[in-house]
Write a protein that holds these residues in place. Structure first.
Motif, PDB file in Angstrom:
ATOM      1  N   HIS A   1       0.953  -1.064  -0.116  1.00 18.41           N
ATOM      2  CA  HIS A   1      -0.018   0.199   0.031  1.00 18.41           C
ATOM      3  C   HIS A   1       0.778   1.217  -0.038  1.00 18.41           C
ATOM      4  CE1 HIS A   1      -3.721   2.464   1.502  1.00 18.41           C
ATOM      5  NE2 HIS A   1      -2.612   2.888   1.897  1.00 18.41           N
ATOM      6  N   GLU A   2       1.897   1.271   1.020  1.00 18.81           N
ATOM      7  CA  GLU A   2       2.799   2.462   0.823  1.00 18.81           C
ATOM      8  C   GLU A   2       3.561   2.726  -0.118  1.00 18.81           C
ATOM      9  OE1 GLU A   2       2.141   4.559   3.018  1.00 18.81           O
ATOM     10  OE2 GLU A   2       0.873   3.309   4.214  1.00 18.81           O
TER      11      GLU A   2
ATOM     12  N   HIS B   1       1.724   4.451  -3.035  1.00 18.26           N
ATOM     13  CA  HIS B   1       1.908   5.921  -2.680  1.00 18.26           C
ATOM     14  C   HIS B   1       3.159   6.251  -3.334  1.00 18.26           C
ATOM     15  CE1 HIS B   1      -1.977   6.567  -0.291  1.00 18.26           C
ATOM     16  NE2 HIS B   1      -1.419   5.585   0.528  1.00 18.26           N
TER      17      HIS B   1
ATOM     18  N   PRO C   1      -4.828   3.038  -1.435  1.00 16.63           N
ATOM     19  CA  PRO C   1      -6.438   2.212  -1.392  1.00 16.63           C
ATOM     20  C   PRO C   1      -6.505   1.397  -2.656  1.00 16.63           C
ATOM     21  CG  PRO C   1      -6.715   4.306  -0.391  1.00 16.63           C
ATOM     22  CD  PRO C   1      -5.298   4.227  -1.131  1.00 16.63           C
TER      23      PRO C   1
ATOM     24  N   ASN D   1      -8.723   3.413   5.325  1.00 17.73           N
ATOM     25  CA  ASN D   1      -8.190   4.507   4.870  1.00 17.73           C
ATOM     26  C   ASN D   1      -8.612   5.455   4.035  1.00 17.73           C
ATOM     27  OD1 ASN D   1      -5.000   4.586   5.249  1.00 17.73           O
ATOM     28  ND2 ASN D   1      -5.333   2.451   5.137  1.00 17.73           N
TER      29      ASN D   1
ATOM     30  N   ASP E   1      -5.650   8.532   3.976  1.00 20.48           N
ATOM     31  CA  ASP E   1      -5.927   8.711   2.480  1.00 20.48           C
ATOM     32  C   ASP E   1      -7.120   9.477   2.102  1.00 20.48           C
ATOM     33  OD1 ASP E   1      -3.539   7.419   2.315  1.00 20.48           O
ATOM     34  OD2 ASP E   1      -4.218   5.653   1.969  1.00 20.48           O
TER      35      ASP E   1
ATOM     36  N   VAL F   1      -0.874   8.384   6.690  1.00 24.79           N
ATOM     37  CA  VAL F   1      -0.873   6.921   7.041  1.00 24.79           C
ATOM     38  C   VAL F   1      -0.991   6.231   5.764  1.00 24.79           C
ATOM     39  CG1 VAL F   1      -2.459   5.366   8.134  1.00 24.79           C
ATOM     40  CG2 VAL F   1      -2.109   7.454   9.379  1.00 24.79           C
TER      41      VAL F   1
HETATM   42 ZN   LIG Z   1      -2.417   5.237   2.247  1.00 28.99          ZN
END
Ligand SMILES: [Zn+2]
Length: 393
Positions: free
Chosen positions: A80-81, A84, A127, A170, A178, A393
């Motif tokens: 997930h990170e 981003h 997400p 999120n 997010d 986050v």
């Molecule tokens: Zn996130």
């Protein structure tokens, strides 16, 4: 210990696409808790998973499944990170590190996105990745169920729902989640001010945090809540809510401070060039001493216009000697100057749109008193947006 200290003690475990991946020490505690939670569940209860009714498992099997599933869940947070981070990089923003901390993860960026569209894309990338992981895992669980592979089914079932929860949670519309950043991008686009948008999204973040805390309290005291581990889940919700509350409060406070920073706080002394200066003089004598991409053109503190170096590209070299600053400058217009009392927030937006990326600062007597360059804001002004970024986050 303040929540901010959570970030300080961590170790680097890997480098992915050149981005250091760091783990918070407390993360190991959470990892152990998750293994315990999953395996004790599998050992003690009959679990209804998909169409299977699983009897309590042997301890060894339960522990192995707990470890593998937890590792998978934490890899999912990392994925997930990473989504981003890679989207941020595609938008031209450098990534300092990815941190896995007790309440999830964080892809720390070196600077703010340039515009609402970039902010929106970076925010939804995480997400979106989690949704894709969820779909893949649930599909794998389906296949495992058809084939009767119970252990595989358990792992993918947990991964599928875990990722779905990660994506949905999120997307709650409060900064620093997010969804809050999506909200910030929308408000930013609508009202044109990133500080105002950050403040509003932060206030929504406070509401979301309060809701998460209340939800945790409800789980703890609701008489007929049938969660397998109500005390653990309740306490966990409250902890996550407190973390979000602390972060959102800091974001709102920073945004309030940023609103008060004025052009006067951030401007540099004006290095002006005279209207009669030739381009040869500018390039030979002036530029080596003052590395700027644009200059105010002024005489005795009276502003005539702004000379942007990029405008000189069109000028043949042999004409440099005969051309004066006043011939190639952009003549004075409202989009090229502000007053010292103007908020920096407003000035930043103006600089983005005025085509030269800088502003002359003029006092109320019409005299040139300073210069503002989007790339060279003084430290106090530069800091304001950055802290908020650290809390993603
Ligand atoms: Zn996130």
């Amino acid at each position: 210990m303040s929540i901010a200290d959570f970030y300080k003690s961590r170790i680097t475990v890997a480098k992915v696409y050149g981005i250091p991946v760091r783990i918070d020490y407390r993360w190991f505690v959470v990892f152990a808790l998750s293994v315990w939670l999953i395996s004790s569940n599998l050992q003690s209860y009959v679990n209804q998973i998909s169409s299977f009714s699983l009897p309590p498992m042997a301890p060894v099997t339960a522990w192995i499944l707990g470890i593998v599933t937890t590792a998978g869940l934490f890899l999912s947070v990392f994925g997930h990170e990473l989504a981003h981070a890679l989207m941020a990089r595609a938008e031209g923003i450098e990534i300092e590190e990815i941190v896995l901390h007790p309440f999830g993860g964080l892809a720390r960026m070196r600077s703010e996105p340039e515009n609402p569209r970039a902010e929106f894309r970076i925010a939804v990338a995480g997400p979106a990745a989690s949704f894709v992981f969820a779909l893949l895992a649930l599909a794998a669980a389906k296949v495992a169920a058809l084939g009767g592979y119970v252990a595989t089914l358990v792992i993918f079932f947990f991964l599928g729902w875990g990722n779905l929860l990660l994506a949905v949670f999120n997307l709650l519309p409060g900064y620093p989640l997010d969804g809050g950043r999506v909200l910030r991008a929308i408000l930013w686009r609508k009202h044109g001010s990133i500080t105002h948008a950050t403040r509003m999204a932060g206030i929504c973040g406070l509401l979301v945090a309060a809701t998460v805390i209340l939800f945790g309290v409800y789980i703890l005291i609701a008489p007929n809540w049938r969660a397998a581990q109500p005390y653990f889940m309740g306490a966990w919700s409250i902890l996550v809510g407190l973390f979000l509350l602390d972060t959102a409060a800091r974001i709102v406070k920073d945004a309030n401070n940023a609103r008060q920073v004025t052009v006067g706080d951030a401007m540099s002394p004006a290095v002006a060039i005279a209207p009669e200066l030739t381009i040869t003089q500018l390039i030979d004598d002036f530029l080596p001493l003052h590395r700027q991409t644009s200059f105010p053109v002024a005489l005795n503190h009276e502003l005539f216009g702004i000379l942007a170096l990029e405008d000189l590209k069109a000028l043949p070299r042999e004409r440099w000697r005969l051309t004066h600053a006043r011939d190639v400058m952009r003549p004075i217009a409202p989009r090229f100057f502000v007053e010292p009392s103007t908020t920096l927030d407003y000035a930043r937006e103006l600089m983005k749109r005025n085509g030269v990326g800088s502003l002359a600062v003029i006092n109320n007597h019409g005299k040139l008193v300073g210069y503002l360059h989007s790339g060279k804001l003084r430290p106090r002004a530069r800091r304001t947006g950055k802290k908020a970024r650290e809390a993603t986050v």
